[in-house]
Scaffold this active site. Structure first.
Site, PDB file in Angstrom:
ATOM      1  N   LYS A  12     -35.021  20.239 -12.089  1.00 32.07           N
ATOM      2  CA  LYS A  12     -35.147  20.366 -10.643  1.00 32.07           C
ATOM      3  C   LYS A  12     -34.247  19.306 -10.017  1.00 32.07           C
ATOM      4  O   LYS A  12     -33.931  18.306 -10.669  1.00 32.07           O
ATOM      5  CB  LYS A  12     -36.614  20.116 -10.239  1.00 32.07           C
ATOM      6  CG  LYS A  12     -37.005  20.728  -8.928  1.00 32.07           C
ATOM      7  CD  LYS A  12     -37.479  22.154  -9.067  1.00 32.07           C
ATOM      8  CE  LYS A  12     -37.869  22.700  -7.708  1.00 32.07           C
ATOM      9  NZ  LYS A  12     -38.387  24.063  -7.787  1.00 32.07           N
ATOM     10  N   GLY A  50     -51.748  34.116   3.808  1.00 35.42           N
ATOM     11  CA  GLY A  50     -50.305  34.039   3.968  1.00 35.42           C
ATOM     12  C   GLY A  50     -49.647  35.399   3.962  1.00 35.42           C
ATOM     13  O   GLY A  50     -49.691  36.123   2.965  1.00 35.42           O
ATOM     14  N   GLY A  71     -46.390  35.900   4.443  1.00 29.36           N
ATOM     15  CA  GLY A  71     -44.955  35.606   4.405  1.00 29.36           C
ATOM     16  C   GLY A  71     -44.215  36.562   3.492  1.00 29.36           C
ATOM     17  O   GLY A  71     -44.646  37.700   3.270  1.00 29.36           O
ATOM     18  N   VAL A 127     -43.742  36.758   0.222  1.00 33.78           N
ATOM     19  CA  VAL A 127     -44.456  37.291  -0.939  1.00 33.78           C
ATOM     20  C   VAL A 127     -45.702  38.049  -0.494  1.00 33.78           C
ATOM     21  O   VAL A 127     -45.988  39.154  -0.975  1.00 33.78           O
ATOM     22  CB  VAL A 127     -44.840  36.155  -1.921  1.00 33.78           C
ATOM     23  CG1 VAL A 127     -45.631  36.712  -3.092  1.00 33.78           C
ATOM     24  CG2 VAL A 127     -43.598  35.426  -2.415  1.00 33.78           C
TER      25      VAL A 127
HETATM   26  P1  NAD Z   1     -43.189  32.111   3.207  1.00 33.42           P
HETATM   27  O1  NAD Z   1     -42.848  30.806   3.851  1.00 33.42           O
HETATM   28  O2  NAD Z   1     -42.329  33.288   3.438  1.00 33.42           O
HETATM   29  O3  NAD Z   1     -44.691  32.536   3.586  1.00 33.42           O
HETATM   30  C1  NAD Z   1     -45.744  31.654   3.659  1.00 33.42           C
HETATM   31  C2  NAD Z   1     -46.638  32.136   4.767  1.00 33.42           C
HETATM   32  O4  NAD Z   1     -47.813  31.319   4.791  1.00 33.42           O
HETATM   33  C3  NAD Z   1     -46.012  32.065   6.150  1.00 33.42           C
HETATM   34  O5  NAD Z   1     -46.188  33.292   6.820  1.00 33.42           O
HETATM   35  C4  NAD Z   1     -46.775  30.942   6.828  1.00 33.42           C
HETATM   36  O6  NAD Z   1     -46.896  31.113   8.231  1.00 33.42           O
HETATM   37  C5  NAD Z   1     -48.127  31.063   6.150  1.00 33.42           C
HETATM   38  N1  NAD Z   1     -48.958  29.864   6.227  1.00 33.42           N
HETATM   39  C6  NAD Z   1     -48.602  28.566   6.200  1.00 33.42           C
HETATM   40  N2  NAD Z   1     -49.684  27.782   6.289  1.00 33.42           N
HETATM   41  C7  NAD Z   1     -50.752  28.606   6.362  1.00 33.42           C
HETATM   42  C8  NAD Z   1     -52.150  28.401   6.466  1.00 33.42           C
HETATM   43  N3  NAD Z   1     -52.667  27.171   6.524  1.00 33.42           N
HETATM   44  N4  NAD Z   1     -52.961  29.479   6.503  1.00 33.42           N
HETATM   45  C9  NAD Z   1     -52.456  30.721   6.454  1.00 33.42           C
HETATM   46  N5  NAD Z   1     -51.145  30.984   6.372  1.00 33.42           N
HETATM   47  C10 NAD Z   1     -50.299  29.940   6.325  1.00 33.42           C
HETATM   48  O7  NAD Z   1     -43.304  31.770   1.640  1.00 33.42           O
HETATM   49  P2  NAD Z   1     -43.271  32.811   0.451  1.00 33.42           P
HETATM   50  O8  NAD Z   1     -41.888  32.892  -0.060  1.00 33.42           O
HETATM   51  O9  NAD Z   1     -44.006  34.047   0.835  1.00 33.42           O
HETATM   52  O10 NAD Z   1     -44.115  32.013  -0.647  1.00 33.42           O
HETATM   53  C11 NAD Z   1     -45.534  31.956  -0.560  1.00 33.42           C
HETATM   54  C12 NAD Z   1     -46.032  30.936  -1.563  1.00 33.42           C
HETATM   55  O11 NAD Z   1     -45.632  31.333  -2.881  1.00 33.42           O
HETATM   56  C13 NAD Z   1     -45.449  29.547  -1.368  1.00 33.42           C
HETATM   57  O12 NAD Z   1     -46.435  28.605  -1.726  1.00 33.42           O
HETATM   58  C14 NAD Z   1     -44.302  29.488  -2.366  1.00 33.42           C
HETATM   59  O13 NAD Z   1     -44.037  28.169  -2.798  1.00 33.42           O
HETATM   60  C15 NAD Z   1     -44.855  30.316  -3.500  1.00 33.42           C
HETATM   61  N6  NAD Z   1     -43.828  30.967  -4.315  1.00 33.42           N
HETATM   62  C16 NAD Z   1     -42.920  31.795  -3.736  1.00 33.42           C
HETATM   63  C17 NAD Z   1     -41.952  32.411  -4.520  1.00 33.42           C
HETATM   64  C18 NAD Z   1     -40.953  33.362  -3.925  1.00 33.42           C
HETATM   65  O14 NAD Z   1     -40.271  34.069  -4.667  1.00 33.42           O
HETATM   66  N7  NAD Z   1     -40.824  33.438  -2.611  1.00 33.42           N
HETATM   67  C19 NAD Z   1     -41.921  32.175  -5.916  1.00 33.42           C
HETATM   68  C20 NAD Z   1     -42.891  31.340  -6.484  1.00 33.42           C
HETATM   69  C21 NAD Z   1     -43.830  30.733  -5.667  1.00 33.42           C
END
Ligand code: NAD
Length: 369
Positions: free
Chosen positions: A80, A180, A182, A184
């Site tokens: 990393k 969430g 977002g 994913v």
């Molecule tokens: P993202 O930023 O697109 O979505 C996260 C969502 O969570 C957002 O809509 C945000 O508004 C919401 N959020 C933040 N705080 C919150 C709370 N207290 N209560 C409810 N909702 C809240 O991120 P993502 O890419 O969808 O990833 C989601 C999680 O999965 C993250 O923790 C990320 O580290 C992990 N992750 C993502 C990937 C990937 O491919 N995107 C891979 C491995 C792990």
């Protein structure tokens, strides 16, 4: 601060500091373990309050990548990088190109990608100087947005957990509390809805709730603090880490915790508490590895079918980890570590150390120019 004692303790192989005052570059790359292959992990940009904080972060995150790659069956090591700086003010083409040149000097021992505060545009600049980067745009032979593959992997993890708890792989008829909406969360909700599960969602971002409702009209929305009290079968944390903690654990009414967020357990001991409460935890760093699997095949030529086939393996691996947990009478989070460590150990025995030559699996690729 840094010491060999500290590196020995967690088994880090190498930590490199890159500095270039001309563009204010202060980057640290940590290569944790390259037994299985070159260290792959994203670069994060963050305005760390101190260098100590940056070092702690990069050491912790790089070790996590070793376990994630190992348990996922990938021929990759763990690494990393962090760039110390304010992403709003300190980004420049020169900074990322300088960083790319430093990475090139590592001769492929570390391969980078996007992470927090590093976007495709930044990675394009890095890619101008080194081919040891993935997560680049599809137009440059990359794999594009990893989120659909991460969501698919989480769905496979949910299926494995349903098989273990209910004797039926399908989440049909189950209620999923999704934290969430977002990148994913949105894809995961779609998979769940198509499989006949009911999705109850919360998000702090109203726009993301609206987008999810457009994609999956049947979702029910609850307040952000109410998600832990939802009468559900599955709690799927897809927002932030450490949400299974002393304050929330007694509120959970589910039989399964399975989501995309990293480090869902606030502390290791919460894995044991979940077990005692009869709640099955699907190991986060395995079931959210779909995105990593997806980028890992960029070097051999990405395709949707290849990526999907790899992501599908998460179902069997999750079941394997549940079996280790039962056999060894240990919580699932520990069982995942056991599987990762045993794979590294067995390959170390046949392979020795990764020698820094990308070899036939990772022939490297030319820079963008
Ligand atoms: P993202 O930023 O697109 O979505 C996260 C969502 O969570 C957002 O809509 C945000 O508004 C919401 N959020 C933040 N705080 C919150 C709370 N207290 N209560 C409810 N909702 C809240 O991120 P993502 O890419 O969808 O990833 C989601 C999680 O999965 C993250 O923790 C990320 O580290 C992990 N992750 C993502 C990937 C990937 O491919 N995107 C891979 C491995 C792990």
């Amino acid at each position: 601060m840094m010491s060999f004692e500290r590196l020995y303790k967690d088994g880090h192989e190498e930590v490199i500091f890159f500095s270039d005052p001309s563009c204010n570059l202060k980057a640290i790359v940590a290569i944790h373990n390259t037994t299985l292959g070159p260290a792959l992990g994203g670069t994060r940009m963050w305005p760390y309050a101190s260098e100590e904080e940056a070092i702690n972060d990069v050491l912790r995150l790089s070790k996590g990548m070793t376990y994630k790659a190992a348990v996922s069956g990938l021929n990759l090591g763990g690494g990393k990088a962090v760039i110390i700086g304010d992403p709003e003010k300190d980004k420049s083409e020169a900074l990322f190109r300088s960083y790319g040149r430093f990475l090139e000097s590592l001769n492929g021992r570390y391969i980078t990608a996007e992470d927090v505060n590093i976007g495709v545009q930044d990675i394009e600049h890095v890619f101008t100087e080194t081919g040891n980067v993935c997560g680049v745009a599809k137009i440059h032979g990359g794999s594009g947005n990893p989120s659909p593959y991460t969501a698919k992997g989480v769905f496979r993890g949910i299926e494995a957990a349903c098989m273990k708890v209910y004797g039926d792989r399908s989440p049909k008829g189950k209620t999923v509390a999704l934290q969430g909406a977002g990148s994913v969360g949105r894809y995961l909700a779609k998979f769940l809805d198509e499989a006949g599960a009911k999705v109850v969602v919360c998000d702090i971002n109203e726009r993301n709730i609206q987008l999810l409702k457009e994609a999956v009209p049947a979702v029910e929305v609850v307040g952000v603090n109410d998600i832990y009290d939802v009468d559900c079968d599955i709690y799927a944390p897809c927002a932030l880490g450490a949400t299974v903690n002393d304050d929330t654990i007694d509120r959970l009414k589910c039989k399964i915790v399975a989501g995309a967020a990293n480090n869902q357990l606030a502390e290791d001991r919460h894995g044991e508490i979940l077990r005692q409460k009869g709640i099955l935890y699907a190991p986060d760093y395995l079931i959210n590895a779909g995105g990593l699997m997806n980028v890992s095949i960029e070097f051999e030529g990405w395709s949707d079918s290849k990526s999907s086939r790899m992501v599908d393996t998460i179902y069997d691996t999750t079941l394997k980890i549940f079996a280790i947990s039962d056999e060894q009478d240990i919580p699932v989070n520990k069982a995942a570590d056991v599987l990762a460590e045993s794979r590294i150990e067995s390959i170390r025995n046949i392979n020795g150390k990764y020698l820094g030559n990308l070899g036939h699996r990772f022939p490297g690729r030319k820079t963008r120019n």
